[in-house]
Motif scaffolding. Structure first.
Motif, mmCIF file in Angstrom:
data_model
loop_
_atom_site.group_PDB
_atom_site.id
_atom_site.type_symbol
_atom_site.label_atom_id
_atom_site.label_comp_id
_atom_site.label_asym_id
_atom_site.label_seq_id
_atom_site.Cartn_x
_atom_site.Cartn_y
_atom_site.Cartn_z
ATOM 1 N N SER A 1 3.034 1.604 -9.859
ATOM 2 C CA SER A 1 1.676 1.739 -10.392
ATOM 3 C C SER A 1 0.659 1.106 -9.461
ATOM 4 C CB SER A 1 1.583 1.095 -11.784
ATOM 5 O OG SER A 1 2.453 1.717 -12.692
ATOM 6 N N TYR A 2 1.024 -0.034 -8.882
ATOM 7 C CA TYR A 2 0.100 -0.715 -7.977
ATOM 8 C C TYR A 2 -0.167 0.140 -6.740
ATOM 9 C CZ TYR A 2 -1.777 -4.024 -4.618
ATOM 10 O OH TYR A 2 -2.563 -4.631 -3.674
ATOM 11 N N VAL A 3 0.867 0.760 -6.194
ATOM 12 C CA VAL A 3 0.711 1.535 -4.961
ATOM 13 C C VAL A 3 -0.045 2.835 -5.196
ATOM 14 C CG1 VAL A 3 1.973 2.809 -3.168
ATOM 15 C CG2 VAL A 3 2.728 0.523 -3.848
ATOM 16 N N TYR A 4 0.262 3.535 -6.287
ATOM 17 C CA TYR A 4 -0.252 4.893 -6.464
ATOM 18 C C TYR A 4 -1.422 5.008 -7.431
ATOM 19 C CZ TYR A 4 3.866 6.441 -3.933
ATOM 20 O OH TYR A 4 4.818 6.636 -2.961
ATOM 21 N N MET A 5 -1.727 3.959 -8.189
ATOM 22 C CA MET A 5 -2.800 4.064 -9.176
ATOM 23 C C MET A 5 -4.018 3.229 -8.780
ATOM 24 S SD MET A 5 -0.724 4.081 -12.796
ATOM 25 C CE MET A 5 -2.273 3.890 -13.692
ATOM 26 N N ARG A 6 -4.373 3.264 -7.519
ATOM 27 C CA ARG A 6 -5.563 2.559 -7.082
ATOM 28 C C ARG A 6 -6.263 3.395 -6.019
ATOM 29 N NH1 ARG A 6 -1.894 0.820 -3.403
ATOM 30 N NH2 ARG A 6 -2.706 -0.023 -1.439
ATOM 31 N N PRO A 7 -7.561 3.232 -5.863
ATOM 32 C CA PRO A 7 -8.291 4.031 -4.879
ATOM 33 C C PRO A 7 -7.872 3.710 -3.459
ATOM 34 C CG PRO A 7 -9.683 2.304 -5.810
ATOM 35 C CD PRO A 7 -8.429 2.320 -6.624
ATOM 36 N N SER A 8 -8.056 4.677 -2.561
ATOM 37 C CA SER A 8 -7.642 4.509 -1.169
ATOM 38 C C SER A 8 -8.441 3.414 -0.453
ATOM 39 C CB SER A 8 -7.808 5.827 -0.408
ATOM 40 O OG SER A 8 -9.153 6.272 -0.481
ATOM 41 N N SER A 9 -9.604 3.061 -0.988
ATOM 42 C CA SER A 9 -10.426 2.029 -0.355
ATOM 43 C C SER A 9 -9.725 0.666 -0.344
ATOM 44 C CB SER A 9 -11.770 1.900 -1.079
ATOM 45 O OG SER A 9 -11.576 1.619 -2.453
ATOM 46 N N SER A 10 -8.797 0.462 -1.289
ATOM 47 C CA SER A 10 -8.069 -0.805 -1.344
ATOM 48 C C SER A 10 -6.698 -0.700 -0.702
ATOM 49 C CB SER A 10 -7.911 -1.260 -2.808
ATOM 50 O OG SER A 10 -7.200 -0.287 -3.559
ATOM 51 N N TYR A 11 -6.488 0.361 0.076
ATOM 52 C CA TYR A 11 -5.195 0.585 0.717
ATOM 53 C C TYR A 11 -4.937 -0.449 1.794
ATOM 54 C CZ TYR A 11 -1.611 2.862 3.559
ATOM 55 O OH TYR A 11 -0.476 3.132 4.279
ATOM 56 N N SER A 12 -3.779 -1.099 1.749
ATOM 57 C CA SER A 12 -3.382 -2.096 2.736
ATOM 58 C C SER A 12 -1.976 -1.762 3.220
ATOM 59 C CB SER A 12 -3.411 -3.504 2.128
ATOM 60 O OG SER A 12 -2.846 -4.445 3.019
ATOM 61 N N PRO A 13 -1.828 -1.235 4.441
ATOM 62 C CA PRO A 13 -0.518 -0.797 4.921
ATOM 63 C C PRO A 13 0.552 -1.882 4.865
ATOM 64 C CG PRO A 13 -2.250 -0.041 6.399
ATOM 65 C CD PRO A 13 -2.886 -0.978 5.435
ATOM 66 N N GLU A 14 0.226 -3.084 5.335
ATOM 67 C CA GLU A 14 1.227 -4.150 5.381
ATOM 68 C C GLU A 14 1.685 -4.540 3.979
ATOM 69 O OE1 GLU A 14 2.697 -5.157 8.056
ATOM 70 O OE2 GLU A 14 1.424 -3.857 9.277
#
Length: 313
Positions: free
Chosen positions: A257-270
């Protein structure tokens, strides 16, 4: 969109993994090899016990066997390639290989999401209709429910994966992940993907929220049935049959849920690389532990099998 004729299209991707330091990669190789082998052996043991012991030929253990098969497939989609890349000089994956890995990983993920609903329904019937349990969940219905989960899982990501891999990729081709996960690959597209990201977010939310809602609805009915049981011992026994399922559902859905249910603006690869390990590798490792440690039937079947092996020797 950038016109195709003016671009040099990538034919492969480079998976950056976790580290570029050889010593760190050697340590990670040993750690993940142990995790992978333990996951395969643990889930394989559950499948073998359920198949060999006739006393485990019940709906609950049929579903547990199917979950173990799913976990083995899920972890095998990503970890073996990651192990090779940890030791190899080349960390490349072909465009077609990336497409296939993304699709299979997504398909197995959706299948597991759906299958947890089936297992929640199994617990609902077992507790709310105990005398009719094997009649309602007969062999034919169990097979249809399991098959339906697999079919739904492998059909759902088709369009999503097709559109992701149909985006223009003209470089760079370095994916900051240890496998081809959709958000990491899509970030390399040579076009504005904002609309696609919004559609992907809506689809991801629906694919997670819908199963969670059905699971919660099942457990509300289960809780109401348990509260009607007069004895405290009876309530504890009824709840204990659900504890393992609730544990594995939490282990899977919380990081996913944390990975897929948030906007891409908060995406952190590491951060995403680390969290994805929980719903991919660690869930497959912990599920057999959760079910075997809390399950007397699994322990009995295992000791019975060990006894047979000693007699044969």
């Amino acid at each position: 969109m950038i016109p195709r004729q003016n671009q040099s299209w990538v034919s492969e991707f480079i998976l950056l993994g976790f580290s570029s330091d050889p010593m760190t990669n050697s340590i990670l190789f040993l750690v993940f090899l142990l995790i992978y082998l333990s996951s395969v052996l643990g889930n394989g043991l559950i499948i073998m016990l359920v198949c060999l012991d006739t006393q485990l030929h019940t709906p609950m253990y049929f579903f547990l066997c199917t979950l173990s098969l799913l976990d083995m497939s899920y972890v095998t989609t990503t970890v073996p390639q990651m192990l090779v890349h940890l030791l190899a000089h080349s960390q490349t994956i072909s465009f077609a290989g990336c497409w296939l890995q993304m699709y299979v990983f997504g398909a197995l993920g959706v299948t597991e999401c759906t299958f947890f609903v089936v297992m929640a329904y199994d617990r609902y019937v077992a507790i709310c209709y105990p005398l009719r349990y094997t009649i309602i969940l007969n062999g034919g219905l169990c097979i249809r429910l399991a098959a339906g989960s697999w079919i739904c899982g492998f059909l759902s990501p088709l369009v999503h994966t097709f559109f992701t891999m149909s985006l223009p990729y003209c470089g760079p081709n370095r994916v900051n992940h240890y496998f081809c996960e959709s958000p990491s690959v899509r970030s390399l597209a040579c076009m504005d993907t904002h609309l696609i990201e919004m559609v992907d977010l809506v689809l991801s939310v629906s694919m997670i929220i819908t199963p969670i809602s059905l699971i919660v609805a099942s457990y509300i009915r289960i809780a109401m049935a348990i509260l009607k049981i007069n004895s405290t011992q009876g309530r504890c026994k009824a709840f204990s049959t659900c504890a393992s399922h609730l544990t594995v559902v939490t282990l899977f859905y919380a990081p996913a849920s944390y990975v897929y249910m948030r906007p891409s603006s908060s995406y952190s690869p590491e951060r995403d690389k680390q969290i994805s390990l929980f719903y991919n590798a660690f869930t497959a490792l912990l599920n057999p532990v959760v079910y075997s440690l809390r399950n007397k039937d699994i322990k009995r079947a295992f000791l019975k099998m060990i006894g047979r092996v000693r007699v044969d020797l």
